[in-house]
Motif scaffolding. Structure first.
Motif, mmCIF file in Angstrom:
data_model
loop_
_atom_site.group_PDB
_atom_site.id
_atom_site.type_symbol
_atom_site.label_atom_id
_atom_site.label_comp_id
_atom_site.label_asym_id
_atom_site.label_seq_id
_atom_site.Cartn_x
_atom_site.Cartn_y
_atom_site.Cartn_z
ATOM 1 N N SER A 92 13.635 53.555 52.410
ATOM 2 C CA SER A 92 14.434 52.961 51.336
ATOM 3 C C SER A 92 14.471 53.863 50.118
ATOM 4 O O SER A 92 14.892 53.447 49.040
ATOM 5 C CB SER A 92 13.844 51.593 50.945
ATOM 6 O OG SER A 92 13.914 50.699 52.032
ATOM 7 N N LEU A 93 14.030 55.109 50.288
ATOM 8 C CA LEU A 93 14.058 56.128 49.237
ATOM 9 C C LEU A 93 13.152 55.760 48.073
ATOM 10 O O LEU A 93 13.464 56.057 46.913
ATOM 11 C CB LEU A 93 15.498 56.382 48.760
ATOM 12 C CG LEU A 93 16.505 56.726 49.867
ATOM 13 C CD1 LEU A 93 17.867 57.014 49.268
ATOM 14 C CD2 LEU A 93 16.020 57.887 50.693
ATOM 15 N N ARG A 94 12.046 55.129 48.359
ATOM 16 C CA ARG A 94 11.049 54.866 47.325
ATOM 17 C C ARG A 94 9.956 55.912 47.446
ATOM 18 O O ARG A 94 9.458 56.182 48.537
ATOM 19 C CB ARG A 94 10.460 53.460 47.462
ATOM 20 C CG ARG A 94 11.476 52.362 47.206
ATOM 21 C CD ARG A 94 10.849 50.976 47.291
ATOM 22 N NE ARG A 94 11.822 49.938 47.016
ATOM 23 C CZ ARG A 94 12.158 49.521 45.792
ATOM 24 N NH1 ARG A 94 11.574 50.067 44.739
ATOM 25 N NH2 ARG A 94 13.067 48.580 45.611
ATOM 26 N N LEU A 95 9.591 56.489 46.326
ATOM 27 C CA LEU A 95 8.620 57.569 46.304
ATOM 28 C C LEU A 95 7.269 57.061 46.817
ATOM 29 O O LEU A 95 6.748 56.061 46.338
ATOM 30 C CB LEU A 95 8.460 58.094 44.866
ATOM 31 C CG LEU A 95 7.697 59.410 44.716
ATOM 32 C CD1 LEU A 95 8.429 60.536 45.416
ATOM 33 C CD2 LEU A 95 7.516 59.737 43.227
ATOM 34 N N ILE A 96 6.696 57.792 47.815
ATOM 35 C CA ILE A 96 5.401 57.380 48.358
ATOM 36 C C ILE A 96 4.348 58.470 48.247
ATOM 37 O O ILE A 96 3.157 58.195 48.416
ATOM 38 C CB ILE A 96 5.538 56.948 49.834
ATOM 39 C CG1 ILE A 96 6.010 58.125 50.691
ATOM 40 C CG2 ILE A 96 6.447 55.753 49.977
ATOM 41 C CD1 ILE A 96 5.996 57.821 52.165
ATOM 42 N N ALA A 97 4.758 59.730 47.972
ATOM 43 C CA ALA A 97 3.770 60.809 47.823
ATOM 44 C C ALA A 97 4.363 61.923 46.980
ATOM 45 O O ALA A 97 5.516 62.324 47.197
ATOM 46 C CB ALA A 97 3.329 61.347 49.181
ATOM 47 N N HIS A 98 3.571 62.398 45.986
ATOM 48 C CA HIS A 98 4.018 63.476 45.106
ATOM 49 C C HIS A 98 2.761 64.161 44.576
ATOM 50 O O HIS A 98 1.697 63.528 44.448
ATOM 51 C CB HIS A 98 4.862 62.907 43.958
ATOM 52 C CG HIS A 98 5.671 63.951 43.240
ATOM 53 N ND1 HIS A 98 5.114 64.852 42.356
ATOM 54 C CD2 HIS A 98 6.995 64.221 43.293
ATOM 55 C CE1 HIS A 98 6.074 65.639 41.883
ATOM 56 N NE2 HIS A 98 7.227 65.283 42.442
ATOM 57 N N SER A 99 2.872 65.452 44.263
ATOM 58 C CA SER A 99 1.708 66.157 43.726
ATOM 59 C C SER A 99 1.276 65.548 42.386
ATOM 60 O O SER A 99 0.102 65.580 42.025
ATOM 61 C CB SER A 99 2.038 67.643 43.548
ATOM 62 O OG SER A 99 3.129 67.796 42.649
ATOM 63 N N GLU A 100 2.232 64.974 41.670
ATOM 64 C CA GLU A 100 1.924 64.287 40.407
ATOM 65 C C GLU A 100 1.873 62.783 40.711
ATOM 66 O O GLU A 100 2.899 62.080 40.691
ATOM 67 C CB GLU A 100 2.991 64.619 39.370
ATOM 68 C CG GLU A 100 3.050 66.124 39.077
ATOM 69 C CD GLU A 100 4.277 66.505 38.262
ATOM 70 O OE1 GLU A 100 4.350 67.656 37.855
ATOM 71 O OE2 GLU A 100 5.144 65.642 38.041
#
Length: 738
Positions: free
Chosen positions: A219-227
């Motif tokens: 659903s294009l929800r952010l689940i992992a990022h370096s920040e």
């Protein structure tokens, strides 16, 4: 005199080099000018998709490690031989020695958390498994969930994680109160690992920059990022330009999308100046997540622009250097080429006395030397009609080299003139040994020294042809190669001009002759005994001196001997038909227990006559195998009949069928006379009988039954074997692939 000067070879060469350099540089320059945005985008697509696939590989490797850990834990907890406390202790130890995950949750079949095996840090394991996740184990032992958030003990949602769950169950021991019956295991790829994978791949791919790789759910929800703080603020990413530019509609990525690389612009609404970006995203359908890679266009295309500028600069330098170098080389080429042209004209005029200076050490010096030798040889062979000689030699060499037999030729001076590749392979001689003395080539091994003796013998004998036989042991071969042929003396005006040896590989013919001789001997031996008995008893009956009872006794014996003789011939013919492939296998799906029941129904009387007990053990359910039911039944009958035949009265026979992962195993165990170790290796060969025991010799037999069984089973792709001990009994078995 021509008004226009002719172009020399040097000038042509110079112009050609200049033309090639200019055209090459022009093509390179034109190609560089033709580089457009689509080509650069393709380069970026390959790079970014490679980065995304690296994230995918790292993520699946992590999941695979967790899956293996859970499978091992499930096997431990499911083992009825291990108590509950010991099983949990073993799983805890395995968890402490792996980096696959930080904790394993043990849940009841209703999804309620029973226990947590952890390395000590706080985990994201929920107290209650979602119903949908728990129900997914209905048809699978291990399930990999999609990215989701769980409710922790405080009632708040955790950061997105990827759950991996496995089912386990155990037959609880009656007296083991610590044994847990069944349940569910779960481990997580927690959010820290997801973010660490994204950051690490970004650092490696983008020279230390951490922020270029991130993951979303479907659903294009952010689940992992370096920040990681962005996970709490960004929420849905449907407004991201990278997805809008790709034509995403309805808040979902298209199902057929494999991966794209696109250009887009981030506007000031996101709190930053408008910037040109290049990005790619690759959906991972199995996990329902999307891997996104992006970078500013200025940085992404900087290396391409730099490369283009450098190539253009070096192209110009190459054009200038090429022109200068071509002029220098052309001048160096001009003088020796003129000399070669003059010498060639003299040779064409049959003036073979012309010579070129050989002082130079470069290629022209070598060419001049060759030219001089050519002139010298042409002068020497002119009177010998060299053209005819060369033509005949080439024909001879072509015949020798291409012959399928091994050929070795020695000239009148006992030097090796020629041999082909077949002879070389047999006797380990090499092409560089042509022209060497015969002794130095063939006297390295005992076999080749024998060939030398043949050459010496024919040289002094009046015969023009003598037979030759040799045996060689080639590398990697167990059997010797048998070679037969002739050594021919070639005479010219009564003198030896050459000696030619021709050899052919007759190993197969020799082996076939040996096998035929052995087979005739064995068959004659097996047939002689019953024939002699029939002849002897027939003569006694014919003399008319026997009583009626004796005549009847002898007649029954003759009938028994005739039946034995007919059995030998019938089994031999059946075995021969199977070995020759004339008997077709009618392979159909069969159940081994059904074939066994049919065989025993007809032949159980064999055991009943001797008062023997037959026990049968077969599984309740059995997978079918492909096979010919008649032939498989005959194989079973042979083994069962031997067990009854070579066992004492009142003993037991145990028949068992076992189904394994890849095959079905059939075995017949008796309490008979047994077989010695020396006889086991020959037991399945034709006409062999293990007759160490006197009781075996009293039973008639053909020695073909086990060979027949072996041929049937091997035609089905299976194996046969025996385990036996004298005076204890034997177990014969065969297996068929599933």
């Amino acid at each position: 005199m021509d008004m226009m000067p002719r172009l020399t070879v040097g000038t042509k060469f110079m112009l050609l080099v200049i033309l090639v350099v200019v055209l090459t540089a022009g093509m390179i320059g034109t190609s560089l000018v033709a580089i457009n945005q689509n080509a650069i985008k393709d380069v970026s697509k390959e790079l970014y998709q490679a980065v995304a696939l690296n994230v995918n590989d790292r993520l699946h490797q992590k999941i695979d490690n967790i899956t293996i850990l859970l499978q091992q834990a499930s096997a431990t907890l499911s083992n009825p031989q291990i108590s509950g406390e010991s099983a949990v202790s073993i799983v805890s130890t395995a968890l402490s020695t792996t980096d696959a995950t930080e904790a394993i949750g043990i849940y009841s079949t209703e999804g309620v958390l029973i226990d947590v095996l952890s390395k000590g840090r706080q985990t994201s394991l929920p107290q209650q498994l979602p119903e949908a996740l728990r129900q997914s184990l209905t048809h699978s032992e291990v399930i990999i969930g999609t990215p989701q958030r769980f409710i922790n003990e405080g009632g708040a949602f955790t950061l997105p994680v990827i759950p991996v769950i496995a089912r386990w169950s155990s037959n609880k021991k009656p007296n083991d109160k610590t044994q847990i019956g069944q349940g569910i295991l779960m481990a997580l790829v927690d959010n820290e690992h997801l973010c660490a994978i994204a950051a690490d791949v970004s650092v490696r791919a983008f020279s230390g920059a951490r922020q270029h790789v991130w993951l979303t759910d479907d659903s294009l929800r952010l689940i992992a990022h370096s920040e990681q703080y962005r996970l709490f603020s960004e929420g849905s990413l449907q407004r991201k330009e990278i997805f809008r530019t790709a034509g995403m509609q309805g808040g979902k990525l298209p199902a057929e999308l494999v991966g794209v690389a696109i250009e887009y612009t981030k506007n000031a609404a996101e709190g930053m100046p408008e910037t040109a970006w290049v990005g790619a995203f690759v959906p991972v359908a199995s996990l329902k997540l999307v891997i996104v890679v992006e970078q500013t266009r200025a940085v992404a295309y900087k290396s391409v622009s730099t490369m283009r500028d450098r190539v253009i600069m070096w192209s110009l330098v190459s054009i200038i250097a090429g022109i200068a170098l071509s002029i220098l080389i052309a001048r160096q080429f001009a003088k020796p080429i003129k000399q070669l042209v003059h010498a060639s004209e003299q040779l064409a005029a049959q003036n073979f006395s012309v010579r070129l200076p050989e002082q130079g050490t470069d290629e022209f010096g070598m060419l001049f030397a060759v030219q001089n030798r050519v002139a010298e040889e042409l002068g020497r062979y002119q009177a010998l009609n060299i053209n005819r000689v060369i033509s005949e030699r080439n024909k001879l060499e072509a015949i020798v080299r291409q012959a399928s037999d091994g050929i070795f030729i020695v000239d009148s001076t006992w030097r090796v003139l020629m041999f082909n590749q077949v002879f070389s392979a047999w006797f380990d001689v090499h092409g560089d040994e042509e022209g060497q003395p015969l002794n130095s080539v063939l006297e390295r091994y005992s076999t080749t020294r024998i060939l030398t003796d043949h050459f010496m013998a024919i040289a002094i004998l009046p015969d023009h042809l003598i037979p030759v036989e040799a045996r060689v042991q080639q590398v990697g071969e167990i059997r010797e190669t048998v070679l037969r042929g002739s050594l021919v003396k070639v005479l010219v005006e009564g003198k030896i001009a050459a000696l030619m040896m021709i050899l052919r590989d007759v190993t197969k013919e020799v082996e076939v002759d040996r096998m035929k001789t052995e087979l005739v001997s064995v068959v004659a031996h097996e047939l002689r005994s019953p024939l002699n008995s029939i002849i002897g008893m027939s003569e006694l009956i014919g003399e008319g001196e026997l009583q009626q009872k004796e005549n009847m006794d002898f007649a029954s014996r003759i009938t028994a001997q005739a039946e034995q003789l007919n059995g030998i011939i019938t089994k031999f013919l059946d075995l021969n038909r199977i070995e020759s492939g004339k008997t077709e296998l009618h392979s159909v799906p069969i159940k081994m227990d059904d074939v066994l029941k049919s065989m025993l129904k007809v032949n159980m009387r064999l055991a009943e006559k001797k008062g023997m007990t037959v026990s049968v053990h077969v599984p309740n359910k059995m997978s079918p195998v492909l096979g010919d039911p008649d032939l498989i039944g005959q194989a079973m009958l042979n083994l069962f009949g031997n067990a009854v035949k070579y066992s004492g009265a009142g003993t037991s026979v145990f028949i068992e069928i076992i189904e394994k992962a890849d095959k079905i195993l059939f075995s017949v165990q008796d309490q008979g006379y047994g077989i010695s170790e020396s006889s086991k290796s020959k037991l399945f060969t034709k006409f062999f009988r293990a007759t160490e025991d006197e009781r075996v010799r009293t039973n008639t037999g053909t020695g073909l039954g086990l060979a027949f069984v072996k041929e049937i089973i091997e035609r089905h792709g299976g194996e046969v074997g025996v385990e036996s001990q004298l005076n204890v009994g034997s177990t014969f078995w065969f297996s068929l692939p599933k």
